[in-house]
Design an enzyme around this catalytic site. Structure first.
Site, PDB file in Angstrom:
ATOM      1  N   HIS A   7      -5.236  26.363   6.503  1.00 29.76           N
ATOM      2  CA  HIS A   7      -5.179  27.243   7.666  1.00 29.76           C
ATOM      3  C   HIS A   7      -6.441  27.086   8.512  1.00 29.76           C
ATOM      4  CE1 HIS A   7      -2.504  29.077   4.650  1.00 29.76           C
ATOM      5  NE2 HIS A   7      -1.782  29.472   5.691  1.00 29.76           N
ATOM      6  N   HIS A  61     -10.994  33.998   7.888  1.00 29.50           N
ATOM      7  CA  HIS A  61     -10.183  34.609   8.949  1.00 29.50           C
ATOM      8  C   HIS A  61     -10.753  35.935   9.468  1.00 29.50           C
ATOM      9  CE1 HIS A  61      -7.083  31.644   8.550  1.00 29.50           C
ATOM     10  NE2 HIS A  61      -6.744  32.003   7.324  1.00 29.50           N
TER      11      HIS A  61
END
Length: 486
Positions: free
Chosen positions: A214, A177
């Site tokens: 994710h 991320h």
């Protein structure tokens, strides 16, 4: 029982440093680096380490991290001090005359004063998203944690590029991320991007596969404009699930159009449909794109019973994806990622280490494992998944996703021809010089303690030969060829 498959001859490099598991995001934070130590202990107690070359992770240098991340962001992270330390330095310096203050504390005091003077309406914390939310807290040793994670992923690339390994593993990596100049989703430095950038010095095409629950937004964003990296992410999407990106029609821009592939799914995804769709899509990607290397992020939050993820995969289902990508027979790097029910994360990564070695592990947890109690009540490697969970992914919806992805892939050039205009410089300048530079000597000093600890943990005698890998700069502490000596 441990079963060996027909392809157990792969050379596997494994990167580990027990210090990486001792950092703490915070008592209540879901990210627990301890899971890396737990996975390592299973790998050791199942005897898997004997089939690998084991390297002690070193810290990535600032110039390496700067190949992707913003210089101001790197400086901020590298000079970060916890609030407790700031208070201590301020109190110490105000209570003592500057002439008797230790030089290191005096420098830190000056840095604190400088920051205080420069602070305006928008602080550096809020600019870089570090410490401004519970997701990305500041903690002691933050930058060292980032350096270790990144150093291992970069050296995974080098072990592949130099032919030292066919598969390289860094379970402390996979922090997908992190953005160029900001922290995001528990991630501060994007080790995956740094790893891929190093691979691109030699390889024309790299495939990035992400099976974290994710979306791998940081990696996708970094390579959104290029066709030299295809990013392929299988993830949960919708209902405000973090990070809210990765929709099916997010395909890249410009030269990179159709080289970002997203497979968004709803909660409840189970083994059979997941594996089916995974194989359909990855087989077509491999056929069309024909990468030189695969970098795979194996986030374990897509497992059943995860505290944050909503999928219902078993360890075997998750591992089947790793096994399928391995079957293509091209160089491969396995990285960690998410995973918040830590006993299941460690089970998963130990199992997938076995897959990399061509071994299917199905034994009970070794009773001598120091984290044995974490695996109660069954003490088995493979835990039972949730029952009666609704899979909200309808077959017709999954078929539409596959058909859409196939359509996108039909627009790209088969194994696109790329001409090198600029080959990035090596992260390791002057590596052929006989004398080690100052940074190398400092790195060796930092690793001396952890080297001895890890030798003891692996059961390697002090008389065993330790060699420095010139290509990767990480210390090799155990070689598969040493097996007969143990």
């Amino acid at each position: 029982m441990i079963q060996t498959d027909s392809d157990s001859s792969k050379r596997v490099a494994y990167f580990y440093n027990r210090f990486i598991g001792k950092f703490q995001y915070g008592k209540e934070h879901p990210m627990k680096p301890k899971r890396i130590i737990m996975a390592h202990n299973l790998i050791v107690n199942y005897g898997l380490f004997r089939q690998m070359d084991v390297y002690l992770i070193r810290e990535a240098q600032l110039q390496e991290i700067g190949k992707f991340h913003d210089p101001d962001y790197i400086i901020y992270l590298s000079q970060f001090m916890s609030q407790n330390k700031i208070n201590f330095v301020k109190e110490y310096c105000s209570a003592n005359n500057e002439s008797v203050i230790p030089e290191n504390l005096l420098e830190e005091f000056k840095l604190i004063i400088k920051w205080s003077q420069q602070q305006k309406v928008k602080t550096e914390n809020s600019e870089f998203k570090v410490g401004d939310s519970p997701d990305n807290p500041t903690f002691s040793g933050l930058f060292s944690y980032c350096q270790l994670s990144s150093g291992a992923s970069i050296d995974c690339a080098h072990s592949i590029l130099t032919g030292q390994a066919d598969i390289a593993i860094n379970w402390s990596g996979g922090l997908h991320h992190a953005k160029k100049k900001e922290a995001s989703g528990f991630c501060y430095i994007n080790d995956i991007v740094l790893c891929i950038l190093e691979l691109l010095r030699v390889y024309v095409r790299v495939l990035y596969v992400d099976i974290d629950c994710h979306h791998g937004d940081g990696v996708e964003e970094a390579f959104y404009l290029t066709n030299r990296v295809m990013t392929l992410s299988f993830h949960q999407y919708g209902d405000d699930f973090y990070p809210g990106t990765g929709q099916l029609n997010s395909v890249g821009v410009g030269v990179g159009r159709y080289y970002s592939v997203n497979v968004p799914m709803k909660p409840g995804m189970s083994d059979q449909p997941y594996i089916e769709m995974f194989k359909k899509i990855t087989s077509r990607v491999m056929q069309v794109y024909r990468p030189d290397c695969i970098v795979m992020q194996c986030g374990a939050d897509s497992l059943s019973l995860d505290k944050l993820g909503g999928f219902n995969l078993s360890i075997k289902g998750h591992g089947a994806c790793v096994e399928y990508m391995k079957s293509f027979g091209i160089p491969m790097i396995l990285l960690g990622g998410g995973g918040y029910t830590i006993q299941n994360v460690s089970r998963c990564w130990a199992y997938e280490t076995g897959i990399a070695l061509g071994q299917q592990i199905d034994q009970a947890i070794p009773s001598n494992d120091i984290y044995y109690d974490y695996y109660s009540p069954d003490y088995l490697l493979h835990f039972p998944i949730k029952q009666n969970v609704e899979n909200r992914n309808k077959t017709e919806d999954l078929n539409k996703i596959v058909a859409t992805v196939y359509d996108y892939l039909s627009h790209i050039e088969n194994a696109p021809g790329i001409h090198f205009h600029d080959v990035p410089f090596s992260f390791y300048p002057d590596m052929d010089e006989e004398n080690e530079d100052e940074n190398k000597e400092q790195m060796d000093q930092k690793q001396e303690v952890s080297l001895n600890e890890l030798e003891q943990e692996l059961g390697i005698s002090n008389s065993s030969k330790n060699e420095i890998s010139v290509q990767s700069n990480s210390r090799k502490i155990y070689s598969k060829s040493q097996q007969q000596d143990l």
